[in-house]
Design a protein around this motif. Sequence first.
Motif, mmCIF file in Angstrom:
data_model
loop_
_atom_site.group_PDB
_atom_site.id
_atom_site.type_symbol
_atom_site.label_atom_id
_atom_site.label_comp_id
_atom_site.label_asym_id
_atom_site.label_seq_id
_atom_site.Cartn_x
_atom_site.Cartn_y
_atom_site.Cartn_z
ATOM 1 N N TYR A 13 0.825 -1.196 0.000
ATOM 2 C CA TYR A 13 0.000 0.000 0.000
ATOM 3 C C TYR A 13 0.865 1.255 0.000
ATOM 4 O O TYR A 13 1.885 1.322 0.687
ATOM 5 C CB TYR A 13 -0.926 0.009 1.216
ATOM 6 C CG TYR A 13 -1.787 -1.235 1.334
ATOM 7 C CD1 TYR A 13 -2.821 -1.469 0.429
ATOM 8 C CD2 TYR A 13 -1.556 -2.170 2.349
ATOM 9 C CE1 TYR A 13 -3.611 -2.608 0.531
ATOM 10 C CE2 TYR A 13 -2.337 -3.306 2.457
ATOM 11 C CZ TYR A 13 -3.363 -3.524 1.549
ATOM 12 O OH TYR A 13 -4.142 -4.652 1.649
ATOM 13 N N ALA A 14 0.417 2.291 -0.732
ATOM 14 C CA ALA A 14 1.162 3.551 -0.798
ATOM 15 C C ALA A 14 1.093 4.312 0.513
ATOM 16 O O ALA A 14 1.998 5.065 0.857
ATOM 17 C CB ALA A 14 0.627 4.413 -1.938
ATOM 18 N N ALA A 15 0.010 4.117 1.264
ATOM 19 C CA ALA A 15 -0.158 4.757 2.566
ATOM 20 C C ALA A 15 -0.598 3.705 3.572
ATOM 21 O O ALA A 15 -1.192 2.682 3.206
ATOM 22 C CB ALA A 15 -1.193 5.884 2.480
ATOM 23 N N ALA A 16 -0.290 3.927 4.832
ATOM 24 C CA ALA A 16 -0.641 2.956 5.870
ATOM 25 C C ALA A 16 -2.152 2.748 5.922
ATOM 26 O O ALA A 16 -2.936 3.695 5.833
ATOM 27 C CB ALA A 16 -0.130 3.433 7.228
ATOM 28 N N VAL A 17 -2.539 1.483 6.056
ATOM 29 C CA VAL A 17 -3.952 1.108 6.160
ATOM 30 C C VAL A 17 -4.265 0.892 7.640
ATOM 31 O O VAL A 17 -3.720 -0.020 8.260
ATOM 32 C CB VAL A 17 -4.239 -0.183 5.363
ATOM 33 C CG1 VAL A 17 -5.673 -0.638 5.572
ATOM 34 C CG2 VAL A 17 -3.949 0.045 3.882
ATOM 35 N N PRO A 76 -2.300 -0.246 12.000
ATOM 36 C CA PRO A 76 -1.765 0.252 10.729
ATOM 37 C C PRO A 76 -0.764 -0.722 10.101
ATOM 38 O O PRO A 76 0.100 -1.280 10.784
ATOM 39 C CB PRO A 76 -1.084 1.571 11.131
ATOM 40 C CG PRO A 76 -1.825 2.008 12.359
ATOM 41 C CD PRO A 76 -2.142 0.738 13.094
ATOM 42 N N ASP A 82 1.391 -1.390 6.089
ATOM 43 C CA ASP A 82 1.623 -0.916 4.727
ATOM 44 C C ASP A 82 1.745 -2.057 3.725
ATOM 45 O O ASP A 82 1.988 -1.828 2.541
ATOM 46 C CB ASP A 82 2.844 0.000 4.656
ATOM 47 C CG ASP A 82 4.108 -0.675 5.178
ATOM 48 O OD1 ASP A 82 4.108 -1.913 5.346
ATOM 49 O OD2 ASP A 82 5.096 0.046 5.421
ATOM 50 N N ALA A 88 -8.342 3.316 3.561
ATOM 51 C CA ALA A 88 -7.040 3.871 3.175
ATOM 52 C C ALA A 88 -7.214 4.826 2.008
ATOM 53 O O ALA A 88 -8.284 4.912 1.393
ATOM 54 C CB ALA A 88 -6.078 2.751 2.790
ATOM 55 N N SER A 89 -6.148 5.521 1.687
ATOM 56 C CA SER A 89 -6.094 6.355 0.491
ATOM 57 C C SER A 89 -4.811 6.015 -0.251
ATOM 58 O O SER A 89 -3.857 5.499 0.329
ATOM 59 C CB SER A 89 -6.100 7.846 0.873
ATOM 60 O OG SER A 89 -4.984 8.167 1.673
ATOM 61 N N GLY A 90 -4.790 6.292 -1.540
ATOM 62 C CA GLY A 90 -3.591 6.011 -2.317
ATOM 63 C C GLY A 90 -3.680 4.685 -3.051
ATOM 64 O O GLY A 90 -4.590 3.878 -2.854
ATOM 65 N N HIS A 135 -2.194 0.896 -4.619
ATOM 66 C CA HIS A 135 -1.569 -0.296 -4.071
ATOM 67 C C HIS A 135 -1.088 -1.167 -5.225
ATOM 68 O O HIS A 135 -1.524 -0.992 -6.366
ATOM 69 C CB HIS A 135 -2.538 -1.087 -3.179
ATOM 70 C CG HIS A 135 -3.633 -1.764 -3.951
ATOM 71 N ND1 HIS A 135 -4.843 -1.168 -4.184
ATOM 72 C CD2 HIS A 135 -3.694 -2.990 -4.542
ATOM 73 C CE1 HIS A 135 -5.614 -1.982 -4.881
ATOM 74 N NE2 HIS A 135 -4.940 -3.098 -5.118
#
Length: 304
Positions: free
Chosen positions: A13-17, A69, A71, A276-278, A280
Motif C-alpha cells: 500500500y502507498a499509505a498505511a492502512v 496500521p 503498509d 485507506a487512500s492512495g 496499491h
Amino acid sequence: MIYELRQQTRYAYAAAVPYSSHVARLLPVDRKGQTVRKAALSIAPVPSERQETLDFFGNRICHFALDRPHDELVVRLDAEVEVLPAEPYLAALTPSAEEIRALAVASRDLGPDSPVHGLFVSPSVPLDAAITRYAAQSFPARRPMLEGAIELMKRVKGDFAYVLGATDADTSPSDAFAARKGVCQDFAHVMIAGLRGIALPVRYVSGYLRTEPPPGRERLEGADATHAWVEVWCGGEAGWVGLDPTNGIMAGEDHLVLAIGRDYSDVSPLDGVIVASGAHSLTVAVDVIPLPGPSAKRSLRVVE
C-alpha cells in the motif's frame, strides 16, 4: 500424483492502512479425486480476528481482519494435495443435451452439487445473444452432452487468444467474446455464458495447474498463477466433468481444484475492504510441484 502447492499473495500500500477486513478462498478441500494431505494459511501482519468456515458450495473460507496500521499484507498458502487421474468418459455415451436440459430443469435437488445452480445467470455471467448462438453451433439435435461441450471447449481454445493484461477481473464475457482474447477467467466465463444461454448446466472452477509439465509435454497456459476452468453436468452417472477451455483439454491430474461456484465472484481468492487512500500493488507467486521428484524446483514464480 502428490503436489506441493505454494501461493504467496502480497499487497503493498502507498499509505498505511489503519483497518482492513478480508475473505480468503485459498484453502483447498477434499473433493472427488482430490485429497488434501495438509494445508495452512499464514497471514502477516497477524490478524486481530480470524475465523474459518465452509460456504454453500463446500469451499473453505477464511475471514480475517487487521486493526492496526500496516503498509503491506502477505497471505501465504502451503499445502500438499494428492490428485488422482480423471475417470475416463466416452463422450458419445453421455445423455443428449436435450436429456440433460430436461433432467436439470426437473431436478428437485437444491444441494451444492445440484445442476440447478449451473443453469441461471449469475453476478459475473449475464446471458449474451451472440455467445448463445456461438455455443449452439456445437449442439445439433440429439448430440451427446459431453461430446458437444468438448467441441465447444476446443472452439473457444482455437478462436480466442490468451493474452495477459488484455482484460481484468471485471471484464464481462460479452467484452471478452467481442475482443476474442483474454485470460483463463474470460475463457471460462464465455463458455459458461454460452452453455447457460442454451439452458445447459455449467459451473466455474478455480484452482492451479502443475507448474512444469512432464517430459515431452508442452507447458499449459496459466500455470504460473491461479487458473480457471469449467465443469459441465453430464447426468447422474458421469456427474460434473471438468473442461479447460484455455488449454483445450479435459481437467485431469495436472489440475488442482481450489474452489467451485457459479462464476468468479463466488470463488475470488482474496476479497476485502480497506480503509485507506492512495494506490496499491499486487504480486502473486505460485508453484505447483510434483512430489517426490529429483528435478523439483523450489523457487516461486512471480506474476505481477
